[in-house]
Design a protein around this motif. Structure first.
Motif, PDB file in Angstrom:
ATOM      1  N   ARG A   1       0.844  -1.194   0.000  1.00  0.00           N
ATOM      2  CA  ARG A   1       0.000   0.000   0.000  1.00  0.00           C
ATOM      3  C   ARG A   1       0.878   1.242   0.000  1.00  0.00           C
ATOM      4  N   GLY A   2       0.392   2.287  -0.640  1.00  0.00           N
ATOM      5  CA  GLY A   2       1.127   3.543  -0.677  1.00  0.00           C
ATOM      6  C   GLY A   2       1.178   4.204   0.691  1.00  0.00           C
ATOM      7  N   GLY A   3       2.168   5.028   0.897  1.00  0.00           N
ATOM      8  CA  GLY A   3       2.324   5.704   2.184  1.00  0.00           C
ATOM      9  C   GLY A   3       1.350   6.864   2.346  1.00  0.00           C
ATOM     10  N   ASP A   4       1.077   7.202   3.591  1.00  0.00           N
ATOM     11  CA  ASP A   4       0.264   8.386   3.892  1.00  0.00           C
ATOM     12  C   ASP A   4       1.125   9.632   3.736  1.00  0.00           C
ATOM     13  N   ILE A   5       0.523  10.718   3.329  1.00  0.00           N
ATOM     14  CA  ILE A   5       1.242  11.984   3.236  1.00  0.00           C
ATOM     15  C   ILE A   5       0.450  13.058   3.963  1.00  0.00           C
ATOM     16  N   GLU A   6       1.142  14.120   4.302  1.00  0.00           N
ATOM     17  CA  GLU A   6       0.514  15.202   5.050  1.00  0.00           C
ATOM     18  C   GLU A   6       0.865  16.535   4.414  1.00  0.00           C
ATOM     19  N   THR A   7      -0.113  17.412   4.360  1.00  0.00           N
ATOM     20  CA  THR A   7       0.123  18.763   3.858  1.00  0.00           C
ATOM     21  C   THR A   7      -0.641  19.733   4.746  1.00  0.00           C
ATOM     22  N   GLU A   8      -0.482  21.025   4.496  1.00  0.00           N
ATOM     23  CA  GLU A   8      -1.096  22.047   5.331  1.00  0.00           C
ATOM     24  C   GLU A   8      -1.817  23.078   4.474  1.00  0.00           C
ATOM     25  N   THR A   9      -2.818  23.700   5.064  1.00  0.00           N
ATOM     26  CA  THR A   9      -3.489  24.821   4.412  1.00  0.00           C
ATOM     27  C   THR A   9      -3.891  25.822   5.485  1.00  0.00           C
ATOM     28  N   THR A  10      -3.935  27.099   5.123  1.00  0.00           N
ATOM     29  CA  THR A  10      -4.304  28.159   6.070  1.00  0.00           C
ATOM     30  C   THR A  10      -5.555  28.857   5.565  1.00  0.00           C
ATOM     31  N   LEU A  11      -6.538  28.997   6.462  1.00  0.00           N
ATOM     32  CA  LEU A  11      -7.831  29.587   6.101  1.00  0.00           C
ATOM     33  C   LEU A  11      -8.077  30.859   6.895  1.00  0.00           C
ATOM     34  N   ASP A  12      -8.870  31.754   6.303  1.00  0.00           N
ATOM     35  CA  ASP A  12      -9.381  32.887   7.056  1.00  0.00           C
ATOM     36  C   ASP A  12     -10.363  32.375   8.107  1.00  0.00           C
ATOM     37  N   PHE A  13     -10.480  33.103   9.196  1.00  0.00           N
ATOM     38  CA  PHE A  13     -11.330  32.692  10.308  1.00  0.00           C
ATOM     39  C   PHE A  13     -12.763  32.418   9.844  1.00  0.00           C
ATOM     40  N   ARG A  14     -13.316  33.299   9.039  1.00  0.00           N
ATOM     41  CA  ARG A  14     -14.724  33.158   8.648  1.00  0.00           C
ATOM     42  C   ARG A  14     -14.934  31.977   7.708  1.00  0.00           C
ATOM     43  N   ASP A  15     -13.938  31.692   6.854  1.00  0.00           N
ATOM     44  CA  ASP A  15     -14.045  30.509   5.993  1.00  0.00           C
ATOM     45  C   ASP A  15     -14.025  29.231   6.827  1.00  0.00           C
ATOM     46  N   ALA A  16     -13.185  29.218   7.872  1.00  0.00           N
ATOM     47  CA  ALA A  16     -13.104  28.035   8.729  1.00  0.00           C
ATOM     48  C   ALA A  16     -14.405  27.817   9.482  1.00  0.00           C
ATOM     49  N   VAL A  17     -15.018  28.888   9.922  1.00  0.00           N
ATOM     50  CA  VAL A  17     -16.265  28.766  10.682  1.00  0.00           C
ATOM     51  C   VAL A  17     -17.432  28.360   9.782  1.00  0.00           C
ATOM     52  N   GLN A  18     -17.500  28.932   8.601  1.00  0.00           N
ATOM     53  CA  GLN A  18     -18.641  28.692   7.722  1.00  0.00           C
ATOM     54  C   GLN A  18     -18.440  27.499   6.791  1.00  0.00           C
ATOM     55  N   GLY A  19     -17.201  27.022   6.646  1.00  0.00           N
ATOM     56  CA  GLY A  19     -16.932  25.933   5.708  1.00  0.00           C
ATOM     57  C   GLY A  19     -16.560  26.486   4.351  1.00  0.00           C
ATOM     58  N   VAL A  20     -15.628  25.803   3.674  1.00  0.00           N
ATOM     59  CA  VAL A  20     -15.155  26.299   2.388  1.00  0.00           C
ATOM     60  C   VAL A  20     -14.554  25.148   1.598  1.00  0.00           C
ATOM     61  N   THR A  21     -14.484  25.293   0.301  1.00  0.00           N
ATOM     62  CA  THR A  21     -13.817  24.315  -0.557  1.00  0.00           C
ATOM     63  C   THR A  21     -12.545  24.962  -1.100  1.00  0.00           C
ATOM     64  N   VAL A  22     -11.400  24.297  -0.887  1.00  0.00           N
ATOM     65  CA  VAL A  22     -10.118  24.877  -1.289  1.00  0.00           C
ATOM     66  C   VAL A  22      -9.363  23.907  -2.192  1.00  0.00           C
ATOM     67  N   PRO A  23      -8.646  24.432  -3.193  1.00  0.00           N
ATOM     68  CA  PRO A  23      -7.786  23.579  -4.025  1.00  0.00           C
ATOM     69  C   PRO A  23      -6.406  23.436  -3.372  1.00  0.00           C
ATOM     70  N   LEU A  24      -5.854  22.236  -3.442  1.00  0.00           N
ATOM     71  CA  LEU A  24      -4.509  21.987  -2.926  1.00  0.00           C
ATOM     72  C   LEU A  24      -3.646  21.428  -4.043  1.00  0.00           C
ATOM     73  N   ARG A  25      -2.465  21.975  -4.203  1.00  0.00           N
ATOM     74  CA  ARG A  25      -1.528  21.505  -5.219  1.00  0.00           C
ATOM     75  C   ARG A  25      -0.465  20.649  -4.552  1.00  0.00           C
ATOM     76  N   LEU A  26      -0.349  19.401  -4.975  1.00  0.00           N
ATOM     77  CA  LEU A  26       0.549  18.444  -4.339  1.00  0.00           C
ATOM     78  C   LEU A  26       1.499  17.840  -5.363  1.00  0.00           C
ATOM     79  N   THR A  27       2.716  17.570  -4.926  1.00  0.00           N
ATOM     80  CA  THR A  27       3.657  16.777  -5.706  1.00  0.00           C
ATOM     81  C   THR A  27       3.969  15.534  -4.891  1.00  0.00           C
ATOM     82  N   SER A  28       3.553  14.375  -5.387  1.00  0.00           N
ATOM     83  CA  SER A  28       3.723  13.137  -4.642  1.00  0.00           C
ATOM     84  C   SER A  28       3.616  11.959  -5.601  1.00  0.00           C
ATOM     85  N   PRO A  29       4.038  10.759  -5.162  1.00  0.00           N
ATOM     86  CA  PRO A  29       3.869   9.574  -6.003  1.00  0.00           C
ATOM     87  C   PRO A  29       2.387   9.327  -6.290  1.00  0.00           C
ATOM     88  N   ALA A  30       2.052   9.155  -7.559  1.00  0.00           N
ATOM     89  CA  ALA A  30       0.670   8.924  -7.986  1.00  0.00           C
ATOM     90  C   ALA A  30       0.658   7.812  -9.040  1.00  0.00           C
TER      91      ALA A  30
END
Length: 390
Positions: free
Chosen positions: A142-171
């Motif tokens: 099985r492939g390994g787990d990976i971890e990344t981070e994202t930073t949100l504005d307070f109001r987006d975190a409270v109300q919910g939001v959809t964000v794009p994440l750009r990753l470079t990893s084995p695929a």
């Protein structure tokens, strides 16, 4: 990779932590190294790329408490030579201290559930056992787990939001779709291990089981490897995924996206992606559990006489009634205007009223205030009555 080669890897050294490091220390060390060694930060640096792979492999084992325990126990047993003492030949087995062990028992030959090294290696190499104790057909890792981070504005975190994440990893390789074989061809069963991925070797009176050298433990052989991934079924690829952050998420929370981690070799399941969410402070709002908080500037007259003032919420403004005689610092509650809850509904908005003192008054206002203070005194009001023994 043989069992001994795997055991001799020092994953703690790869991450730069001690063997008694906490899970939090391991996570912090991996985050820092992964950030520093990531291929995006070191374009064209083959050494950094190899180090990045080693760090990822170490984290895949040490970040999982069960795998870490198996890894530690196995290394201790091999470092000490066995259970409680050095292994020395003794008839049909090995003696460790005052007890004699059969090597077949150590490697799980005595049947499923014996708890020997076979059980340990079964977990570490993703290899199971049949009810009779024999090995199943080996499955690609099985492939390994990976971890990344994202930073949100307070109001987006409270109300919910959809964000794009750009990753470079084995695929999964887009050419062979993860099989590792050139399009139009397929892997074949390894003739040496008959697809089990494991071979048994006899040395004198003892039998050893280890990953098959011919197929490297995969159970299959690729005669025509994919030209793009060289038979691994995996490519280092930059991709953009969309992450839905649920309403009310807190700073430091982790979101798990199943199957979005590193691709498994030769079509094995992918690992998971964990997204650590950081939340920027807001200029107006704070948070207390499911409640939003804010400090409302008011005048002295509004507290004494009472008033209705407009206050902000996450979805517009509402009128807040301040009762006459409200004390400075009192908390007023606006129900249902706080952080959305998972089960439905929302917390409250807690408003703390705080008197704003004018820094400069014109002559008319100054005289009016003096008249008021004289009227207060004439009416018998003493703001320090009973205070400090007065």
């Amino acid at each position: 990779m043989s069992q001994r080669e795997w055991i001799e890897k020092d994953f703690y050294k790869d991450l730069g932590v001690s063997s008694d490091a906490s899970q939090e220390d391991i996570k912090k060390a991996y985050r820092k190294l992964a950030r520093d060694l990531h291929p995006d930060a070191n374009p064209g640096d083959a050494a950094a790329e190899e180090r990045f792979k080693s760090v990822s492999e170490a984290n895949a084992v040490l970040s999982d408490p069960a795998k870490r325990k198996e890894y530690d126990e196995t290394r201790r047993m091999f470092a000490s030579g066995g259970y409680g003492g050095g292994f020395q030949p003794s008839g049909g087995g090995f003696s460790g201290g005052s007890t004699t062990f059969d090597l077949g028992d150590l490697f799980g030959g005595g049947g499923a559930g014996d708890g020997g090294l076979g059980d340990l290696f079964g977990g570490l190499f993703n290899r199971g056992a049949t009810p009779g104790g024999g090995a199943n057909r080996s499955r690609p890792r099985r492939g390994g787990d990976i971890e990344t981070e994202t930073t949100l504005d307070f109001r987006d975190a409270v109300q919910g939001v959809t964000v794009p994440l750009r990753l470079t990893s084995p695929a999964p390789c887009t050419t062979c779709h993860g099989s590792g074989a050139e399009p139009g061809t397929s892997p074949r069963v390894c003739p040496q291990c008959n697809g089990s991925g494991i071979v048994s070797r006899n040395q004198g009176a003892f039998g050893f089981s280890e990953p098959c050298d011919e197929c490297r433990g995969s159970g299959s052989i690729i005669d025509s490897p994919c030209r793009d991934c060289r038979g691994s079924g995996v490519q280092e690829r930059t991709r953009t995924i969309t992450v839905r952050v649920p309403p009310g998420i807190k700073d430091g929370s982790r979101i798990r996206l199943a199957g979005q981690g590193e691709a498994g070799l030769r079509g094995a399941p992918s690992g998971d992606l964990f997204v650590v969410v950081h939340v920027r402070p807001d200029r107006v709002f704070g948070r207390d559990g499911d409640n939003l908080t804010l400090v409302l500037p008011v005048s002295y007259g509004e507290l004494v006489l009472g008033s209705t003032v407009s206050v902000p919420t996450l979805d517009g403004r509402v009128g807040l009634k301040i009762p006459a005689g409200t004390a400075d610092g009192r908390v007023l509650r606006v129900r249902g205007r706080g952080v959305p809850k998972r089960g439905g509904g929302a917390g409250d908005l807690l408003v703390t009223v705080k008197v704003a003192i004018p820094q400069k008054l014109d002559e008319q206002a100054t005289e009016a205030l003096r008249d008021y203070l004289r009227a207060e005194e004439a009416g018998g009001f003493d703001p320090r009555e009973g205070w400090a023994g007065a």
